[in-house]
Scaffold this motif. Structure first.
Motif, PDB file in Angstrom:
ATOM      1  N   VAL A  22       5.057   2.402   4.674  1.00  0.00           N
ATOM      2  CA  VAL A  22       5.000   1.020   4.162  1.00  0.00           C
ATOM      3  C   VAL A  22       6.232   0.728   3.297  1.00  0.00           C
ATOM      4  O   VAL A  22       6.885  -0.309   3.449  1.00  0.00           O
ATOM      5  N   LEU A  23       6.553   1.664   2.419  1.00  0.00           N
ATOM      6  CA  LEU A  23       7.715   1.472   1.544  1.00  0.00           C
ATOM      7  C   LEU A  23       9.008   1.487   2.367  1.00  0.00           C
ATOM      8  O   LEU A  23       9.915   0.688   2.140  1.00  0.00           O
ATOM      9  N   ARG A  24       9.057   2.372   3.348  1.00  0.00           N
ATOM     10  CA  ARG A  24      10.254   2.472   4.191  1.00  0.00           C
ATOM     11  C   ARG A  24      10.515   1.128   4.886  1.00  0.00           C
ATOM     12  O   ARG A  24      11.637   0.622   4.899  1.00  0.00           O
ATOM     13  N   GLU A  25       9.452   0.532   5.425  1.00  0.00           N
ATOM     14  CA  GLU A  25       9.621  -0.747   6.128  1.00  0.00           C
ATOM     15  C   GLU A  25      10.003  -1.864   5.158  1.00  0.00           C
ATOM     16  O   GLU A  25      10.824  -2.727   5.491  1.00  0.00           O
ATOM     17  N   ALA A  26       9.434  -1.817   3.959  1.00  0.00           N
ATOM     18  CA  ALA A  26       9.761  -2.847   2.959  1.00  0.00           C
ATOM     19  C   ALA A  26      11.234  -2.745   2.546  1.00  0.00           C
ATOM     20  O   ALA A  26      11.903  -3.764   2.326  1.00  0.00           O
ATOM     21  N   ILE A  27      11.738  -1.536   2.464  1.00  0.00           N
ATOM     22  CA  ILE A  27      13.145  -1.360   2.057  1.00  0.00           C
ATOM     23  C   ILE A  27      14.093  -1.832   3.169  1.00  0.00           C
ATOM     24  O   ILE A  27      15.087  -2.513   2.900  1.00  0.00           O
ATOM     25  N   THR A  28      13.752  -1.493   4.406  1.00  0.00           N
ATOM     26  CA  THR A  28      14.594  -1.958   5.520  1.00  0.00           C
ATOM     27  C   THR A  28      14.620  -3.487   5.544  1.00  0.00           C
ATOM     28  O   THR A  28      15.664  -4.105   5.735  1.00  0.00           O
ATOM     29  N   LYS A  29      13.463  -4.098   5.301  1.00  0.00           N
ATOM     30  CA  LYS A  29      13.369  -5.559   5.246  1.00  0.00           C
ATOM     31  C   LYS A  29      14.249  -6.103   4.112  1.00  0.00           C
ATOM     32  O   LYS A  29      14.970  -7.092   4.279  1.00  0.00           O
ATOM     33  N   ALA A  30      14.191  -5.442   2.966  1.00  0.00           N
ATOM     34  CA  ALA A  30      15.008  -5.871   1.813  1.00  0.00           C
ATOM     35  C   ALA A  30      16.489  -5.817   2.173  1.00  0.00           C
ATOM     36  O   ALA A  30      17.249  -6.742   1.874  1.00  0.00           O
ATOM     37  N   LEU A  31      16.903  -4.744   2.826  1.00  0.00           N
ATOM     38  CA  LEU A  31      18.315  -4.620   3.229  1.00  0.00           C
ATOM     39  C   LEU A  31      18.686  -5.765   4.166  1.00  0.00           C
ATOM     40  O   LEU A  31      19.731  -6.411   4.005  1.00  0.00           O
ATOM     41  N   GLU A  32      17.798  -6.059   5.116  1.00  0.00           N
ATOM     42  CA  GLU A  32      18.074  -7.149   6.069  1.00  0.00           C
ATOM     43  C   GLU A  32      18.165  -8.499   5.345  1.00  0.00           C
ATOM     44  O   GLU A  32      19.056  -9.300   5.632  1.00  0.00           O
ATOM     45  N   ASN A  33      17.272  -8.714   4.396  1.00  0.00           N
ATOM     46  CA  ASN A  33      17.304  -9.970   3.613  1.00  0.00           C
ATOM     47  C   ASN A  33      18.649 -10.159   2.931  1.00  0.00           C
ATOM     48  O   ASN A  33      19.228 -11.238   2.972  1.00  0.00           O
ATOM     49  N   HIS A  34      19.126  -9.090   2.293  1.00  0.00           N
ATOM     50  CA  HIS A  34      20.368  -9.214   1.519  1.00  0.00           C
ATOM     51  C   HIS A  34      21.605  -9.229   2.418  1.00  0.00           C
ATOM     52  O   HIS A  34      22.656  -9.699   2.001  1.00  0.00           O
ATOM     53  N   ILE A  35      21.474  -8.728   3.636  1.00  0.00           N
ATOM     54  CA  ILE A  35      22.580  -8.870   4.604  1.00  0.00           C
ATOM     55  C   ILE A  35      22.622 -10.331   5.040  1.00  0.00           C
ATOM     56  O   ILE A  35      23.681 -10.965   5.070  1.00  0.00           O
ATOM     57  N   LYS A  36      21.438 -10.894   5.327  1.00  0.00           N
ATOM     58  CA  LYS A  36      21.361 -12.290   5.794  1.00  0.00           C
ATOM     59  C   LYS A  36      21.826 -13.288   4.740  1.00  0.00           C
ATOM     60  O   LYS A  36      22.500 -14.257   5.060  1.00  0.00           O
ATOM     61  N   ASN A  37      21.457 -13.059   3.482  1.00  0.00           N
ATOM     62  CA  ASN A  37      21.773 -14.083   2.466  1.00  0.00           C
ATOM     63  C   ASN A  37      23.165 -13.944   1.853  1.00  0.00           C
ATOM     64  O   ASN A  37      23.533 -14.685   0.946  1.00  0.00           O
ATOM     65  N   GLY A  38      23.942 -12.980   2.352  1.00  0.00           N
ATOM     66  CA  GLY A  38      25.338 -12.871   1.905  1.00  0.00           C
ATOM     67  C   GLY A  38      25.565 -11.939   0.714  1.00  0.00           C
ATOM     68  O   GLY A  38      26.712 -11.627   0.384  1.00  0.00           O
ATOM     69  N   ASN A  97       0.838  -1.189   0.000  1.00  0.00           N
ATOM     70  CA  ASN A  97       0.000   0.000   0.000  1.00  0.00           C
ATOM     71  C   ASN A  97       0.886   1.256   0.000  1.00  0.00           C
ATOM     72  O   ASN A  97       0.888   2.032   0.949  1.00  0.00           O
ATOM     73  N   SER A  98       1.633   1.393  -1.084  1.00  0.00           N
ATOM     74  CA  SER A  98       2.569   2.507  -1.227  1.00  0.00           C
ATOM     75  C   SER A  98       2.311   3.185  -2.560  1.00  0.00           C
ATOM     76  O   SER A  98       2.419   2.546  -3.615  1.00  0.00           O
ATOM     77  N   GLN A  99       1.985   4.477  -2.532  1.00  0.00           N
ATOM     78  CA  GLN A  99       1.682   5.194  -3.774  1.00  0.00           C
ATOM     79  C   GLN A  99       2.912   5.264  -4.675  1.00  0.00           C
ATOM     80  O   GLN A  99       2.810   5.089  -5.882  1.00  0.00           O
ATOM     81  N   VAL A 100       4.078   5.491  -4.049  1.00  0.00           N
ATOM     82  CA  VAL A 100       5.314   5.588  -4.840  1.00  0.00           C
ATOM     83  C   VAL A 100       5.543   4.284  -5.603  1.00  0.00           C
ATOM     84  O   VAL A 100       5.846   4.288  -6.796  1.00  0.00           O
ATOM     85  N   LEU A 101       5.341   3.152  -4.917  1.00  0.00           N
ATOM     86  CA  LEU A 101       5.554   1.858  -5.570  1.00  0.00           C
ATOM     87  C   LEU A 101       4.506   1.613  -6.657  1.00  0.00           C
ATOM     88  O   LEU A 101       4.834   1.167  -7.765  1.00  0.00           O
ATOM     89  N   LYS A 102       3.258   1.931  -6.344  1.00  0.00           N
ATOM     90  CA  LYS A 102       2.191   1.717  -7.343  1.00  0.00           C
ATOM     91  C   LYS A 102       2.463   2.516  -8.611  1.00  0.00           C
ATOM     92  O   LYS A 102       2.296   2.010  -9.721  1.00  0.00           O
ATOM     93  N   ASP A 103       2.908   3.765  -8.451  1.00  0.00           N
ATOM     94  CA  ASP A 103       3.220   4.600  -9.625  1.00  0.00           C
ATOM     95  C   ASP A 103       4.385   3.998 -10.422  1.00  0.00           C
ATOM     96  O   ASP A 103       4.356   3.967 -11.650  1.00  0.00           O
ATOM     97  N   ALA A 104       5.391   3.517  -9.695  1.00  0.00           N
ATOM     98  CA  ALA A 104       6.549   2.910 -10.369  1.00  0.00           C
ATOM     99  C   ALA A 104       6.117   1.639 -11.100  1.00  0.00           C
ATOM    100  O   ALA A 104       6.553   1.385 -12.231  1.00  0.00           O
ATOM    101  N   GLN A 105       5.249   0.858 -10.471  1.00  0.00           N
ATOM    102  CA  GLN A 105       4.766  -0.381 -11.108  1.00  0.00           C
ATOM    103  C   GLN A 105       4.012  -0.054 -12.393  1.00  0.00           C
ATOM    104  O   GLN A 105       4.143  -0.748 -13.396  1.00  0.00           O
TER     105      GLN A 105
END
Ligand code: GLU
Length: 303
Positions: free
Chosen positions: A260-276, A53-61
């Protein structure tokens, strides 16, 4: 510039000598070893069916593209090759990792060069969807933009001419001319009366490098992570003082109200830190200019 490509991984060869030509109109002087350095570049698999539910993401999509503001003159961080126009560096890898988790492949990223002084305006006017470029999270900026992360912490330091032994740290800047960039935190810091420094305020760090070399300025101040790249580029001419005097936590800049987008990005950063991915990207980019890898603590602190 040579490019070698496998299905998923491309290794860009970054001729550092090109930096000076691109940014200052001068090439490395004789006696300087501007050895070509391999900079890591990877394409991350984009997530499918991302719904937020992020307007910035919806526009980009809707556009099928995500616009990400970056730097172009910071070797190993955010650097654009003059001939191929390709961007490379640690911040570029971070941008690609985040974009992938939001559903965008590398090809669907429109990188846009945005200098430090224009970042807040570009984000709040939606001229970029995200910004990834040595962007320090602080309260002043948070009045205008949001930040995900931090994904790295740098510190302001000094770059001087190799032969100049008179500058040993920020306390030795009385009466010296220090070059830095409009809209940057190290410039704000060095203007404090306690340092007694005169300032030269420009738009691009690479222009400050030229000013130090031609003696218009005695030092360049900005983050150690950035300065190490310039020092590696001109090892015979420039020296990092190596006395960091601030903390600069790097965030991904985005619309102030898009939680919503801010939290999704932080999660993405954490994912890529975890997976190497993060460590590999770090060692292939920033790590090459002498910044040691430090694993970020998880979960990332919230700002
Ligand atoms: N990290 C500092 C800042 O955000 C300096 C580097 C830059 O100008 O991007 O102001």
């Amino acid at each position: 510039m040579r490019m070698r490509k496998t299905a998923a991984v491309g290794v860009a060869v970054l001729a550092l000598a090109a930096t000076a030509t691109a940014c200052g109109g001068k090439s490395g002087s004789a006696g300087d070893k501007s050895a070509a350095t391999e900079v890591y570049s990877h394409d991350y698999t984009p997530a499918k069916g991302v719904k937020l539910n992020s307007q910035v993401l919806k526009d980009a999509q809707k556009r099928g593209k995500i616009t990400i503001g970056v730097k172009a003159d910071q070797p190993f961080l955010g650097f654009q090759d003059v001939s191929t126009k390709k961007y490379s560096g640690f911040d570029i890898e971070i941008a690609k990792m985040v974009a992938a988790d939001l559903g965008f492949s590398t090809k669907q990223i429109d990188f846009k060069t945005v200098d430090s002084s224009s970042r807040e305006a570009f984000i709040s006017d939606h001229k970029v969807d995200l910004y990834v470029g040595t962007y320090t999270i602080n309260n002043e900026r948070k009045k205008q933009v949001g930040f995900a992360g931090p994904y790295y912490t740098a510190g302001a330091d000094l770059l001087v001419r190799k032969g100049d032994k008179s500058i040993t740290g920020p306390e030795s800047l009385q009466g010296k001319t220090v070059c830095s960039i409009k809209g940057s935190t190290p410039l704000q810091e060095i203007k404090r009366p306690k340092y007694g420094a005169k300032t030269l305020e420009l738009l691009k760090y690479s222009d400050c490098v030229e000013k130090v070399l031609d003696r218009t300025a005695d030092a360049l101040t900005t983050d150690d992570a950035i300065l190490k790249g310039y020092a590696a580029e001109r090892p015979g001419k420039l020296r990092l003082v190596n006395k960091p005097f601030t903390k600069e936590p790097y965030g991904v800049g985005l619309d102030k109200n898009d939680k919503v987008l801010r939290e999704a990005i932080t999660k993405a950063l954490e994912n890529h830190i975890k997976n190497g991915d993060y460590e590999k990207a770090y060692n292939g980019t920033l790590g090459k200019s002498g910044s040691k890898y430090v694993a970020p603590q998880l979960p990332l602190p919230t700002y």
